[in-house]
Motif scaffolding. Structure first.
Motif, PDB file in Angstrom:
ATOM      1  N   LEU A 132      23.137 -13.560  30.761  1.00  0.00           N
ATOM      2  CA  LEU A 132      24.282 -14.586  30.554  1.00  0.00           C
ATOM      3  C   LEU A 132      25.608 -14.384  31.784  1.00  0.00           C
ATOM      4  O   LEU A 132      26.057 -15.254  32.310  1.00  0.00           O
ATOM      5  CB  LEU A 132      24.772 -15.221  29.206  1.00  0.00           C
ATOM      6  CG  LEU A 132      23.764 -15.612  28.256  1.00  0.00           C
ATOM      7  CD1 LEU A 132      24.575 -15.766  26.755  1.00  0.00           C
ATOM      8  CD2 LEU A 132      23.406 -16.955  28.857  1.00  0.00           C
ATOM      9  N   TYR A 133      25.924 -13.334  31.508  1.00  0.00           N
ATOM     10  CA  TYR A 133      27.061 -12.620  32.461  1.00  0.00           C
ATOM     11  C   TYR A 133      26.671 -13.197  33.891  1.00  0.00           C
ATOM     12  O   TYR A 133      27.461 -13.878  34.760  1.00  0.00           O
ATOM     13  CB  TYR A 133      27.317 -11.383  32.464  1.00  0.00           C
ATOM     14  CG  TYR A 133      27.773 -10.987  31.277  1.00  0.00           C
ATOM     15  CD1 TYR A 133      28.332 -11.583  30.012  1.00  0.00           C
ATOM     16  CD2 TYR A 133      27.575  -9.440  30.794  1.00  0.00           C
ATOM     17  CE1 TYR A 133      28.756 -11.144  28.694  1.00  0.00           C
ATOM     18  CE2 TYR A 133      27.664  -8.944  29.640  1.00  0.00           C
ATOM     19  CZ  TYR A 133      28.391  -9.525  28.773  1.00  0.00           C
ATOM     20  OH  TYR A 133      28.703  -9.011  27.351  1.00  0.00           O
TER      21      TYR A 133
ATOM     22  N   VAL B  80      37.883 -16.096  30.927  1.00  0.00           N
ATOM     23  CA  VAL B  80      37.527 -14.740  30.515  1.00  0.00           C
ATOM     24  C   VAL B  80      36.242 -14.830  29.472  1.00  0.00           C
ATOM     25  O   VAL B  80      36.652 -15.539  28.473  1.00  0.00           O
ATOM     26  CB  VAL B  80      38.942 -14.055  29.521  1.00  0.00           C
ATOM     27  CG1 VAL B  80      38.393 -12.819  29.182  1.00  0.00           C
ATOM     28  CG2 VAL B  80      39.836 -14.069  30.412  1.00  0.00           C
ATOM     29  N   LEU B  81      35.456 -14.004  29.609  1.00  0.00           N
ATOM     30  CA  LEU B  81      34.347 -13.891  28.535  1.00  0.00           C
ATOM     31  C   LEU B  81      34.343 -12.610  28.007  1.00  0.00           C
ATOM     32  O   LEU B  81      34.201 -11.450  28.896  1.00  0.00           O
ATOM     33  CB  LEU B  81      33.013 -14.279  29.370  1.00  0.00           C
ATOM     34  CG  LEU B  81      31.708 -14.323  28.498  1.00  0.00           C
ATOM     35  CD1 LEU B  81      32.067 -15.441  27.368  1.00  0.00           C
ATOM     36  CD2 LEU B  81      30.430 -14.113  28.985  1.00  0.00           C
ATOM     37  N   LEU B  82      34.635 -12.588  26.759  1.00  0.00           N
ATOM     38  CA  LEU B  82      34.616 -11.109  25.991  1.00  0.00           C
ATOM     39  C   LEU B  82      33.151 -11.094  25.317  1.00  0.00           C
ATOM     40  O   LEU B  82      32.806 -11.798  24.936  1.00  0.00           O
ATOM     41  CB  LEU B  82      35.430 -11.280  24.924  1.00  0.00           C
ATOM     42  CG  LEU B  82      36.884 -11.412  25.275  1.00  0.00           C
ATOM     43  CD1 LEU B  82      37.815 -11.387  24.067  1.00  0.00           C
ATOM     44  CD2 LEU B  82      37.496 -10.452  26.281  1.00  0.00           C
TER      45      LEU B  82
ATOM     46  N   LYS C  16      15.401 -13.708  36.332  1.00  0.00           N
ATOM     47  CA  LYS C  16      14.441 -14.142  35.225  1.00  0.00           C
ATOM     48  C   LYS C  16      15.008 -15.481  34.413  1.00  0.00           C
ATOM     49  O   LYS C  16      16.440 -15.685  34.710  1.00  0.00           O
ATOM     50  CB  LYS C  16      14.427 -13.158  34.303  1.00  0.00           C
ATOM     51  CG  LYS C  16      13.897 -12.015  34.784  1.00  0.00           C
ATOM     52  CD  LYS C  16      13.913 -10.875  33.751  1.00  0.00           C
ATOM     53  CE  LYS C  16      13.549  -9.563  34.481  1.00  0.00           C
ATOM     54  NZ  LYS C  16      14.374  -8.491  34.221  1.00  0.00           N
ATOM     55  N   THR C  17      14.255 -16.428  34.406  1.00  0.00           N
ATOM     56  CA  THR C  17      14.720 -17.750  33.773  1.00  0.00           C
ATOM     57  C   THR C  17      15.468 -17.405  32.261  1.00  0.00           C
ATOM     58  O   THR C  17      14.824 -16.390  31.596  1.00  0.00           O
ATOM     59  CB  THR C  17      13.549 -18.668  33.582  1.00  0.00           C
ATOM     60  OG1 THR C  17      12.446 -18.054  33.115  1.00  0.00           O
ATOM     61  CG2 THR C  17      13.151 -19.338  34.838  1.00  0.00           C
ATOM     62  N   LEU C  18      16.408 -18.109  31.969  1.00  0.00           N
ATOM     63  CA  LEU C  18      16.942 -17.992  30.649  1.00  0.00           C
ATOM     64  C   LEU C  18      15.890 -18.592  29.634  1.00  0.00           C
ATOM     65  O   LEU C  18      15.238 -19.555  29.680  1.00  0.00           O
ATOM     66  CB  LEU C  18      17.995 -18.932  30.684  1.00  0.00           C
ATOM     67  CG  LEU C  18      19.266 -18.486  31.344  1.00  0.00           C
ATOM     68  CD1 LEU C  18      20.475 -19.513  31.419  1.00  0.00           C
ATOM     69  CD2 LEU C  18      19.874 -17.240  31.226  1.00  0.00           C
TER      70      LEU C  18
ATOM     71  N   GLU D  81      20.759 -22.335  25.441  1.00  0.00           N
ATOM     72  CA  GLU D  81      21.804 -22.722  24.551  1.00  0.00           C
ATOM     73  C   GLU D  81      23.244 -22.110  24.578  1.00  0.00           C
ATOM     74  O   GLU D  81      24.290 -23.052  24.475  1.00  0.00           O
ATOM     75  CB  GLU D  81      21.254 -22.830  23.198  1.00  0.00           C
ATOM     76  CG  GLU D  81      20.578 -23.960  22.591  1.00  0.00           C
ATOM     77  CD  GLU D  81      19.789 -23.567  21.283  1.00  0.00           C
ATOM     78  OE1 GLU D  81      20.407 -23.116  20.424  1.00  0.00           O
ATOM     79  OE2 GLU D  81      18.651 -23.862  21.087  1.00  0.00           O
ATOM     80  N   ALA D  82      23.485 -20.911  24.358  1.00  0.00           N
ATOM     81  CA  ALA D  82      24.484 -20.336  24.507  1.00  0.00           C
ATOM     82  C   ALA D  82      25.359 -20.527  25.837  1.00  0.00           C
ATOM     83  O   ALA D  82      26.518 -20.672  25.831  1.00  0.00           O
ATOM     84  CB  ALA D  82      24.334 -18.841  24.511  1.00  0.00           C
ATOM     85  N   LEU D  83      24.635 -20.717  26.908  1.00  0.00           N
ATOM     86  CA  LEU D  83      25.421 -20.677  28.289  1.00  0.00           C
ATOM     87  C   LEU D  83      25.818 -22.130  28.100  1.00  0.00           C
ATOM     88  O   LEU D  83      27.103 -22.460  28.442  1.00  0.00           O
ATOM     89  CB  LEU D  83      24.299 -20.978  29.332  1.00  0.00           C
ATOM     90  CG  LEU D  83      25.013 -20.900  30.716  1.00  0.00           C
ATOM     91  CD1 LEU D  83      25.729 -19.717  31.178  1.00  0.00           C
ATOM     92  CD2 LEU D  83      23.822 -21.082  31.717  1.00  0.00           C
ATOM     93  N   VAL D  84      25.259 -23.145  27.819  1.00  0.00           N
ATOM     94  CA  VAL D  84      25.951 -24.519  27.502  1.00  0.00           C
ATOM     95  C   VAL D  84      27.005 -24.411  26.430  1.00  0.00           C
ATOM     96  O   VAL D  84      28.026 -24.881  26.857  1.00  0.00           O
ATOM     97  CB  VAL D  84      24.865 -25.580  26.864  1.00  0.00           C
ATOM     98  CG1 VAL D  84      25.522 -27.162  26.662  1.00  0.00           C
ATOM     99  CG2 VAL D  84      23.732 -25.772  28.088  1.00  0.00           C
TER     100      VAL D  84
END
Ligand code: ADP
Ligand code: ZN
Ligand code: ZN
Length: 846
Positions: free
Chosen positions: A329-330, A464-466, A293-295, A301-304
């Motif tokens: 996002l993950y 690492v992404l928490l 699915k498209t973001l 924004e969060a991804l950037v």
């Protein structure tokens, strides 16, 4: 010294990790003829403690002669290392940081199939054919013994063959599929079933006849809609209508807002066939992949922001409210990492792994994803181990872009997946990073999955992404201080409103005689209204509420420790109230010290009771329960979730389990039965836990396109955490909580080590503990609190005493303290003579 040189073989020495709680690695000499084959990370057969055999792992090779006689390595089992240098480094760190031995780490980390010891039992492999030719004499002897005896130990093999070294032979027999390891109480692997639907004949093979099917439902608009949905989904998935594979029923329900009754009716009319299909849990079966699915703009924004933060920071905390679409996002980040040829580790709390998240990710990543958790059989574990190892060494490792990433390049797992032999880890995702089940309790290593993941990633130069809706205080503190990057997603996906949370005063309800059993009139009314609208509900009851406390029935007073910021726990036998942190105790007061009322009540009730009582007030509702008792049997957990998902259950009553990894679409109401029980657990983390639990459970309400309703019942409605929850105000909660942590010197301002001493006799335990504590206090002074009796003072006939060591944050002190604990242990066991008092060390307890 001379004489050692004489007997020392020229092959050098190997430090070997044995799968035992022995304190150190042991040095063996390498016979010259084996020297060319021995490398760190390989398994070698050695003797230890009498004539017992072990397959140990070579940790290091050295030419330094140790000042004692060494035994020789008997055989080398592997042609290639089974773990790589980075993994060994990680093991070493775990042992040092969490105060345990390398052997204990090996025990926890290594798949049973790779761990051979004298006692290990062998059985004939299920696929072995006794008439098969081509066994050599020795193999024949062993196979024969196993036909007579069913299982024999590695040591028996030694006796049967009358030879010293047997592991290479056993290993070969395992590889040839003649023998395998006996798996004690190992749950047999069962594939999971999913509910599917396909067209019935003749419509399936002749879609031209479908117009007749439409005629059959002409008078039932919802059936027509359902049939149209089936066709639309098939088209979207590019799956022909004549496929026997069918669609997941859930997909159809979602699209047509249908339920099982509609599909059943259409089955009766001969339009659909309902059936179950098995899906593999571990390996990748081929499946329909979901289109990505498209973001949404906020996700974009969060991804950037996340990627920008990764340029400078190793760790980024993604604080996104429930339903904000963190998983999406993950997925984006995972895709980028594997496209670069990296491995990805995606961690989830154990319970969440048996739920919908896994399905969602499988649909996206297909067989690139491998799942690793406690229900995976030993055989599959060793396969996955090899897969991860190979992924790092195969030439396709340095893959050219465009080439498909290797199977198993994404590992989705519980904390134990950290032990896999990664070699080019690029990204670790720690979902629900706040979850305390990331901490291993017993046995050692008592590690924290999140913290260990950060160290592992550091060794690999990985990011690492928490991720969480309710960050751990420590993580948020690190983010605030700039140690971690911080990215926030403050809105739910699709602009869905945050649930409307209402606080209900149980005392007021009781006074007005509106309270029925555990349920306020407000909650019962909301439940009834939801059921009438065809919605479902979840009722949450904290499991930890069993810890008995004393409370005043009229003013809500409860006893607190005078030294610590925690509630006291009621101990029935001594009839007193005790602090589990410092050991302070006081008799149970006869009347409430706050209001004088002499009606002091004991608290603690369970989900079973809630379910029973609820049936009285809502006799028509279909109620199910999800707690540790209800899901004891295999598959029960999945069955309950399926029943709820497919709307065969109206109300789900549950513990913490209902907060993890579940995403139901039709939940209109969530009820928290007693916020007090959650907030007054005797623990400095109780406010944090309470905030997390209530916010997470509230997040199950109204997730698709409508706002959900959450009813939080409490006796003490003035608790500040409740206000912060109502206002969805994590920041206010954090600010207040961090001040308290500072004032009382708790993490993150101090570091904690909990030491538990155990013995079967209380008097020996007490005297041993005195020796231990006195010794430790000499070095660490009043940083040592206790000993105190823990909430459960006796476990499996061992009496327990806890000490809590509170250390200010000074790096040198950290290492020193661990050394002092080792010395105090030695002092108590060896010098003071309490050799049988056991010592468990828990670093960073949760
Ligand atoms: P979180 O993990 O943050 O609580 P989820 O990842 O479960 O949130 O997402 C919440 C809901 O929004 C899910 O049903 C998910 O399928 C949906 N969703 C999230 N992102 C997207 C997107 N970009 N497009 C379509 N649906 C999305
Ligand atoms: Zn009172
Ligand atoms: Zn205390």
């Amino acid at each position: 010294m001379e004489q050692y040189h004489e007997i020392a073989p020229s092959g050098g020495f190997a430090e070997v990790i044995l799968p035992l709680a022995v304190a150190k690695v042991y040095t063996y000499s390498i016979p010259p003829e084996l020297a060319p084959y021995v490398q760190p990370g390989m398994r070698v057969e050695v003797e230890f403690g009498g004539r017992k055999l072990y397959a140990g792992i070579v940790y290091r090779i050295t030419s330094d002669q140790p000042p004692f006689r060494t035994k020789p390595i008997l055989a080398v089992l592997d042609e290639q290392a089974v773990i790589n240098p980075t993994t060994l480094q990680f093991w070493k760190w775990l042992a040092d940081y969490y105060c345990c031995t390398m052997g204990e780490v090996m025990e926890a980390a290594f798949p049973a199939y790779l761990k051979l010891t004298s006692e290990r039992r062998l059985v004939l492999d299920a696929n072995f054919d006794p008439n098969e030719p081509g066994l050599d004499d020795k193999e024949y002897l062993i196979a024969e013994a196993l036909q007579i005896q069913e299982s024999i130990t590695v040591d028996d093999v030694r006796k049967i063959l009358n030879q010293k070294t047997v592991m290479p032979l056993i290993k070969r027999m395992m590889e040839k599929g003649i023998v395998s390891i006996y798996e004690e109480l190992q749950e047999k692997y069962k594939p999971k079933k999913v509910a599917c639907v396909r067209l019935a004949e003749p419509y399936r093979s002749t879609p031209d006849l479908l117009s007749e099917a439409f005629d059959l439902c002409a008078r039932a608009p919802r059936q027509t809609e359902t049939l149209m949905a089936f066709i639309a989904i098939s088209k979207a998935l590019k799956q022909p209508l004549d496929s026997t594979k069918g669609l997941l029923r859930q997909q159809v329900y979602d699209k047509a807002s249908a339920d099982s009754s509609i599909l059943r009716a259409m089955e009766k009319k001969g339009i659909f066939e309902l059936f179950e299909r098995s899906v593999s849990r571990v390996g990748g079966e081929e499946r329909d992949l979901d289109d990505m699915k498209t973001l949404a703009p906020l996700q974009e924004e969060a991804l950037v922001e996340i990627e920008k933060a990764f340029e400078e920071k190793q760790v980024v905390l993604l604080h996104g409210v429930t339903g904000s679409g963190k998983t999406r996002l993950y997925v984006e980040l995972v895709n980028k990492a594997i496209a670069e040829g990296k491995q990805v580790l995606y961690l989830l709390p154990e319970v969440a792994l048996t739920t919908q998240v896994v399905e969602r990710l499988r649909k996206i990543f297909g067989n690139k994803i491998a799942v690793y958790h406690h229900r995976v059989s030993q055989q599959e574990r060793v396969e996955l181990w090899q897969l991860v190892l190979d992924a790092g060494t195969s030439p396709s490792a340095n893959q050219v872009s465009g080439q498909a990433p290797a199977a198993g390049s994404i590992v989705l797992g519980a904390r134990s997946a950290l032990f896999l032999p990664f070699s080019k880890l690029g990204l670790v995702i720690v979902d629900e990073e706040h979850d305390s089940s990331y901490k291993q309790q017993d046995p050692a290593p008592r590690y924290h999955g999140r913290d260990a993941a950060i160290y592992l990633a550091h060794l690999h130069g990985a990011k690492v992404l928490l991720g969480t809706a309710t960050p751990a205080i420590e993580s948020y503190y690190n983010a605030r201080k700039g140690k971690y990057g911080l990215v926030e997603l403050n809105e739910r996906f699709g602009g869905v409103a945050m649930p409307d949370i209402q606080l209900v005063d149980l005392r007021k309800e009781a006074r007005e005689r509106k309270l029925q059993s555990y349920f306020s009139s407000v909650l019962l009314d909301e439940l009834k209204a939801a059921l009438e609208r065809g919605e479902q509900a979840i009722l949450f009851k904290n499991r930890r509420g069993y810890a008995p406390t004393i409370r005043c029935a009229s003013c809500g007073w409860h006893a607190e420790c005078i030294h610590c910021d925690v509630s006291l726990t009621y101990h029935k036998h001594q009839n007193n109230l005790r602090c589990h942190y410092c050991g302070y105790s006081t008799p149970v007061p006869v009347a409430c010290p706050a209001c004088g009322n002499n009606e002091l009540k004991l608290q603690g009730y369970g989900t079973q009771k809630v379910e029973d009582e609820l049936k009285i007030y809502l006799p028509d509702a279909r109620i199910a329960r999800m707690d540790y008792d209800a899901v004891k049997t295999k598959d029960a957990h999945q069955r309950i979730i399926n029943d709820f998902e497919e709307r065969r259950v109206d109300i789900l009553v549950g513990t913490q389990m209902v907060t993890k990894g579940l995403d139901f679409e039709n939940v209109g109401v969530v009820g928290v039965l007693s916020a007090d029980h959650i907030l007054q657990f005797p623990d400095f983390r109780s406010a944090e836990r309470g905030f997390q639990l209530i916010v997470q459970v509230a997040g199950r309400a109204g997730r698709k396109d409508k706002q959900g309703k959450v009813i939080v019942q409490a006796m003490n409605v003035t608790h500040p955490v409740l206000r912060e929850i109502l206002e969805h105000d994590f920041k206010a909660f954090y600010e207040r909580e961090i001040m308290e942590r500072k004032a009382f010197a708790y993490p993150p301002f101090a570091r904690l080590i909990k030491v538990t001493l155990k013995h079967k006799k209380p008097d020996i335990l007490n005297r041993g503990a005195r020796a231990f504590t006195t010794y430790l206090r000499k070095n660490l002074g009043n940083r040592v609190l206790g000993p105190a009796v823990p909430p459960v003072g006796r476990v499996r006939n061992f009496f327990l005493l806890d000490l809590l060591i509170k250390l200010e944050r000074k790096p040198s002190l950290w290492a020193e303290a661990k050394e002092h604990i080792r010395k105090a242990t030695y002092h108590m066991q060896k010098e003071a003579g309490f050799s049988n008092v056991r010592v468990n060390v828990d670093v960073d307890p949760v």
